[in-house]
Design an enzyme around this catalytic site. Structure first.
Site, mmCIF file in Angstrom:
data_model
loop_
_atom_site.group_PDB
_atom_site.id
_atom_site.type_symbol
_atom_site.label_atom_id
_atom_site.label_comp_id
_atom_site.label_asym_id
_atom_site.label_seq_id
_atom_site.Cartn_x
_atom_site.Cartn_y
_atom_site.Cartn_z
ATOM 1 N N SER A 1 17.597 37.717 48.184
ATOM 2 C CA SER A 1 17.605 36.148 47.990
ATOM 3 C C SER A 1 16.460 35.609 48.842
ATOM 4 O O SER A 1 15.785 34.623 48.510
ATOM 5 C CB SER A 1 18.871 35.368 47.901
ATOM 6 N N HIS B 1 20.214 37.595 41.842
ATOM 7 C CA HIS B 1 18.850 37.312 41.597
ATOM 8 C C HIS B 1 18.361 38.248 40.514
ATOM 9 O O HIS B 1 16.938 38.416 40.247
ATOM 10 C CB HIS B 1 17.941 37.097 42.848
ATOM 11 N N LYS C 1 21.612 31.502 38.350
ATOM 12 C CA LYS C 1 20.314 31.806 38.830
ATOM 13 C C LYS C 1 19.637 31.939 37.542
ATOM 14 O O LYS C 1 19.504 30.803 36.597
ATOM 15 C CB LYS C 1 19.871 32.986 39.519
#
Ligand SMILES: Cc1ncc(COP(=O)(O)O)c(C=O)c1O
Length: 417
Positions: free
Chosen positions: A206, A234, A265
């Site tokens: 991240s 992610h 996300k």
């Protein structure tokens, strides 16, 4: 330009032997006051519109609303503000109400929750999934219930806090970030002493935007009789031919023991999941305290996230556009001579290596109407303090060029290369 500055960091306010919690809180005010004094308070900026490439932000110091180029979002595919995703949430709210009304096991599961569970399991190539009300909860709560004192987690040093917090009931050994010799060394040391050995990594990191070498991790796991858990926060929607994430990127779909992730996300919502074998998920349904004792996702989120997964499957152009932005931005950052570590995805660390300069750069970018986040010690080591930037599919070349122009000026001013 490096300065020798002695500035207070969050680490300086963790413990005061003589102060109780209220005293510590009062003492901490010194830190926030100092940030405010220097106009370095870049936290909790108040947005006045939906997540999008241009964010309307209420300025903490002037009270005015600024139009800022938003380079700080994890909404990589701009699905948070996608009309169909919003509409699916509205329909779900109308039919099922604003809240789920109960924990998932005892009444909070609607047919939308069930459909989302099935969909995300399939998307990840796994038999079954369990859904939590946050990505933090999916990592921490699943690990807390799976690993005990006879087990060991072998964890990448830069793994997300939610994974590390999940290892509090068990033994932990860390290996150097993405370093396979270090992983092998740790595995060889713990060889047969533990009931379960679980290697725990992020798919995409991240703060650095680099990718875990999952193929090599899997090989080592097999060699040393360990299982693998990968956090796809992610990676989901971003990497892999179909956006299915890191296992797909390495041709390992369905072959990683435990796959966790978030809806917060690239899917543009909130909530998290763990996908694995049917048996392991059934076990989590009855032992994972963050699931058992927490109300189910709102129906709106469940409805919207089903739609986000459909968009990811059917609208490949979004991911292609994101990747075209990534290639363009990366090439230009390298041309500017900036240190972007080993970034390979939509997350770009601009490594500055000095906390004060990093804060100053974040302030200057804010004043130039560019929204980014400084990442400072103790979140990263002092020599790696950075500006974290992230791209979205709907950023235009004009947005990116404006950011590059600002960086060009800052490179010169602070002698960053
Ligand atoms: C790698 C990683 N895992 C897990 C999480 C937690 O996810 P959420 O914000 O959905 O709780 C985050 C985000 O903050 C993250 O970056």
């Amino acid at each position: 330009m490096k300065t020798k500055t002695k500035i207070k960091t969050l680490a300086d306010y963790v413990d005061f032997p003589e102060l109780d919690i209220m005293g510590r809180a009062v003492k901490f005010k010194e830190w926030t006051n100092n940030l405010d004094y220097n106009k370095h308070y870049n936290y909790k900026r108040v947005a006045m519109n939906a997540s999008s490439p241009i964010r309307l932000v209420k300025d903490r110091y002037t009270g005015e609303t600024r139009e800022m180029i938003y380079f700080a979002s994890n909404d990589y595919l701009n699905l948070a503000n996608h009309p169909e995703v919003i509409e699916a949430g509205v329909r779900a709210t109308r039919k099922y109400g604003a809240g789920a009304g109960s924990v998932p096991l005892l009444g909070g599961t609607t047919e939308l929750h069930r459909e989302l569970e099935n969909k995300i399991a399939k998307f990840k190539g796994c038999e079954k999934s369990i859904i939590y009300s946050s990505g933090y909860g999916s990592n921490s709560s699943s690990l807390l219930s799976l690993l005990g004192e006879k087990d060991i987690a072998i964890v990448d040093m830069l793994a997300h806090a939610s994974l590390i917090d999940g290892c509090k009931n068990t033994n932990v050994k860390y290996f150097k970030h993405n370093d396979m010799s270090s992983l092998e060394f740790v595995l060889s040391k713990v060889k047969n002493n533990f009931r379960t050995k679980l290697i725990v990594v992020d798919g995409v990191y991240s703060m650095d935007g680099d990718i875990a070498p999952l193929d090599k991790i899997k090989e080592l796991a097999e060699q040393y009789g360990a299982y693998v858990m990968v956090d796809e926060a992610h990676a989901t929607g971003v990497i892999g031919e179909n956006g299915h994430g890191t296992p797909e990127h390495f041709n390992l779909s369905g072959k990683v023991d435990i796959v966790s992730g978030t809806f917060s996300k690239a899917l543009g919502g909130v909530g998290g999941f763990v996908a694995a074998s049917e048996e392991l998920i059934d076990l989590l349904h009855f032992y994972s305290r963050g699931y058992i004792f927490s109300t189910a996702l709102t129906p709106q989120v469940a409805g919207s996230m089903i739609c986000s997964l459909n968009v990811i499957e059917n609208d490949k152009k979004r991911r292609e556009k994101l990747w075209s932005n990534i290639r363009y931005f990366k090439k230009n950052l390298i041309d500017l001579g900036l240190n972007i570590g080993n970034s390979e995805t939509a997350i770009f660390p601009i490594i500055i290596g000095d906390d004060l300069i990093t804060k100053e750069i974040a302030r200057e970018l804010h004043e130039m109407n560019i929204y980014v986040n400084p990442v400072l010690y103790p979140a990263v080591s002092k020599r790696l303090s950075r500006i974290r930037m992230s791209l979205m599919s709907e950023h235009t070349i004009e947005h990116i060029d404006k950011v590059l122009e600002a960086l060009k000026y800052l490179v010169k001013k602070y002698n960053l290369t």
